[in-house]
Motif scaffolding. Structure first.
Motif, PDB file in Angstrom:
ATOM      1  N   MET A   1       0.833  -1.187   0.000  1.00 19.57           N
ATOM      2  CA  MET A   1       0.000   0.000   0.000  1.00 19.57           C
ATOM      3  C   MET A   1       0.878   1.250   0.000  1.00 19.57           C
ATOM      4  O   MET A   1       1.993   1.243   0.504  1.00 19.57           O
ATOM      5  CB  MET A   1      -0.924   0.016   1.218  1.00 19.57           C
ATOM      6  N   ILE A   2       0.328   2.303  -0.523  1.00 17.35           N
ATOM      7  CA  ILE A   2       0.999   3.600  -0.578  1.00 17.35           C
ATOM      8  C   ILE A   2       0.229   4.562   0.313  1.00 17.35           C
ATOM      9  O   ILE A   2      -0.995   4.596   0.287  1.00 17.35           O
ATOM     10  CB  ILE A   2       1.020   4.142  -2.020  1.00 17.35           C
ATOM     11  N   SER A   3       0.939   5.332   1.093  1.00 15.37           N
ATOM     12  CA  SER A   3       0.330   6.410   1.878  1.00 15.37           C
ATOM     13  C   SER A   3       0.633   7.722   1.188  1.00 15.37           C
ATOM     14  O   SER A   3       1.794   8.011   0.885  1.00 15.37           O
ATOM     15  CB  SER A   3       0.912   6.446   3.299  1.00 15.37           C
ATOM     16  N   VAL A   4      -0.394   8.502   0.926  1.00 17.42           N
ATOM     17  CA  VAL A   4      -0.214   9.841   0.380  1.00 17.42           C
ATOM     18  C   VAL A   4      -0.353  10.797   1.556  1.00 17.42           C
ATOM     19  O   VAL A   4      -1.419  10.900   2.161  1.00 17.42           O
ATOM     20  CB  VAL A   4      -1.243  10.170  -0.710  1.00 17.42           C
ATOM     21  N   ARG A  81       0.444   4.156   6.954  1.00 16.78           N
ATOM     22  CA  ARG A  81       0.490   2.701   7.070  1.00 16.78           C
ATOM     23  C   ARG A  81       1.102   2.035   5.845  1.00 16.78           C
ATOM     24  O   ARG A  81       1.298   0.820   5.835  1.00 16.78           O
ATOM     25  CB  ARG A  81      -0.924   2.160   7.282  1.00 16.78           C
ATOM     26  N   GLY A  82       1.378   2.793   4.805  1.00 13.43           N
ATOM     27  CA  GLY A  82       1.875   2.217   3.563  1.00 13.43           C
ATOM     28  C   GLY A  82       3.366   1.922   3.581  1.00 13.43           C
ATOM     29  O   GLY A  82       4.115   2.475   4.382  1.00 13.43           O
ATOM     30  N   GLY A  83       3.772   1.061   2.678  1.00 22.32           N
ATOM     31  CA  GLY A  83       5.187   0.758   2.502  1.00 22.32           C
ATOM     32  C   GLY A  83       5.934   1.873   1.803  1.00 22.32           C
ATOM     33  O   GLY A  83       7.145   2.002   1.945  1.00 22.32           O
ATOM     34  N   PHE A  84       5.220   2.669   1.034  1.00 24.37           N
ATOM     35  CA  PHE A  84       5.761   3.858   0.385  1.00 24.37           C
ATOM     36  C   PHE A  84       4.956   5.057   0.857  1.00 24.37           C
ATOM     37  O   PHE A  84       3.764   4.941   1.133  1.00 24.37           O
ATOM     38  CB  PHE A  84       5.657   3.779  -1.148  1.00 24.37           C
ATOM     39  N   VAL A  85       5.608   6.212   0.922  1.00 28.19           N
ATOM     40  CA  VAL A  85       4.926   7.462   1.274  1.00 28.19           C
ATOM     41  C   VAL A  85       5.121   8.431   0.114  1.00 28.19           C
ATOM     42  O   VAL A  85       6.250   8.707  -0.290  1.00 28.19           O
ATOM     43  CB  VAL A  85       5.482   8.073   2.580  1.00 28.19           C
ATOM     44  N   LEU A 106      10.031   2.173  -7.827  1.00 30.35           N
ATOM     45  CA  LEU A 106      10.663   1.860  -6.545  1.00 30.35           C
ATOM     46  C   LEU A 106      10.704   0.356  -6.291  1.00 30.35           C
ATOM     47  O   LEU A 106      11.690  -0.161  -5.738  1.00 30.35           O
ATOM     48  CB  LEU A 106       9.943   2.579  -5.408  1.00 30.35           C
ATOM     49  N   GLU A 107       9.677  -0.362  -6.679  1.00 27.74           N
ATOM     50  CA  GLU A 107       9.668  -1.813  -6.504  1.00 27.74           C
ATOM     51  C   GLU A 107      10.723  -2.483  -7.381  1.00 27.74           C
ATOM     52  O   GLU A 107      11.349  -3.455  -6.967  1.00 27.74           O
ATOM     53  CB  GLU A 107       8.271  -2.368  -6.820  1.00 27.74           C
ATOM     54  N   LYS A 108      10.936  -1.948  -8.567  1.00 28.00           N
ATOM     55  CA  LYS A 108      11.927  -2.498  -9.495  1.00 28.00           C
ATOM     56  C   LYS A 108      13.351  -2.125  -9.115  1.00 28.00           C
ATOM     57  O   LYS A 108      14.296  -2.831  -9.457  1.00 28.00           O
ATOM     58  CB  LYS A 108      11.627  -2.014 -10.917  1.00 28.00           C
ATOM     59  N   GLY A 113      15.697   5.199  -3.013  1.00 27.38           N
ATOM     60  CA  GLY A 113      14.839   5.517  -1.893  1.00 27.38           C
ATOM     61  C   GLY A 113      13.893   6.676  -2.116  1.00 27.38           C
ATOM     62  O   GLY A 113      13.044   6.954  -1.261  1.00 27.38           O
ATOM     63  N   LEU A 114      14.000   7.354  -3.264  1.00 25.77           N
ATOM     64  CA  LEU A 114      13.193   8.547  -3.480  1.00 25.77           C
ATOM     65  C   LEU A 114      12.972   8.746  -4.970  1.00 25.77           C
ATOM     66  O   LEU A 114      13.918   8.607  -5.760  1.00 25.77           O
ATOM     67  CB  LEU A 114      13.918   9.763  -2.897  1.00 25.77           C
ATOM     68  N   VAL A 115      11.735   9.062  -5.340  1.00 25.63           N
ATOM     69  CA  VAL A 115      11.448   9.430  -6.730  1.00 25.63           C
ATOM     70  C   VAL A 115      10.695  10.740  -6.727  1.00 25.63           C
ATOM     71  O   VAL A 115      10.016  11.096  -5.757  1.00 25.63           O
ATOM     72  CB  VAL A 115      10.626   8.357  -7.483  1.00 25.63           C
TER      73      VAL A 115
END
Length: 121
Positions: A1-4, A81-85, A106-108, A113-115
């Motif tokens: 999941m991604i947290s915005v 709560r997400g794996g990415f913010v 990011l998964e690839k 650590g940052l985009v």
């Protein structure tokens, strides 16, 4: 999941478009951590957030005392709560594929650590 992570303050005029652009994402596994930093717009921003949360469970609004954007974002990170913010401001909109493309990159590339992305005006 991604947290915005989205800080908001007196943003009732721009917030609906920002939320609409997020809720139209092609990748559906995200949450919007929307932090109302005690605006003084008579509760209009808070009302926009509550209405959006009533329509979509991915919108998680929080009302905070006014401490400024840095403290608000720091607190907001503890609520994600997400794996990415992903960060977004309440006066921005994003393309429907933003979260999908950024998370895929990011998964690839786990060594990154940052985009970021280009902005269009």
């Amino acid at each position: 999941m991604i947290s915005v992570l989205m800080p908001v303050r007196n943003a009732a005029a721009t917030l609906p478009a920002a939320l609409e652009s997020l809720l139209a994402q092609t990748r559906p596994d995200f949450e919007i951590v929307a932090l109302d930093d005690a605006g003084n717009d008579g509760g209009r921003t808070r009302d926009v957030l509550r209405a959006a949360a009533g329509r979509d469970h991915r919108v998680r609004p929080f009302s905070l005392p006014h401490h400024g954007i840095a403290a608000t974002l720091a607190h907001g990170l503890t609520l994600c709560r997400g794996g990415f913010v992903a960060r977004m401001d309440a006066d921005d909109t994003c393309r429907a594929d933003r979260l999908e493309k950024q998370a895929a990159f990011l998964e690839k590339h786990p060594d990154i650590g940052l985009v970021g992305c280009l902005a269009a005006f």
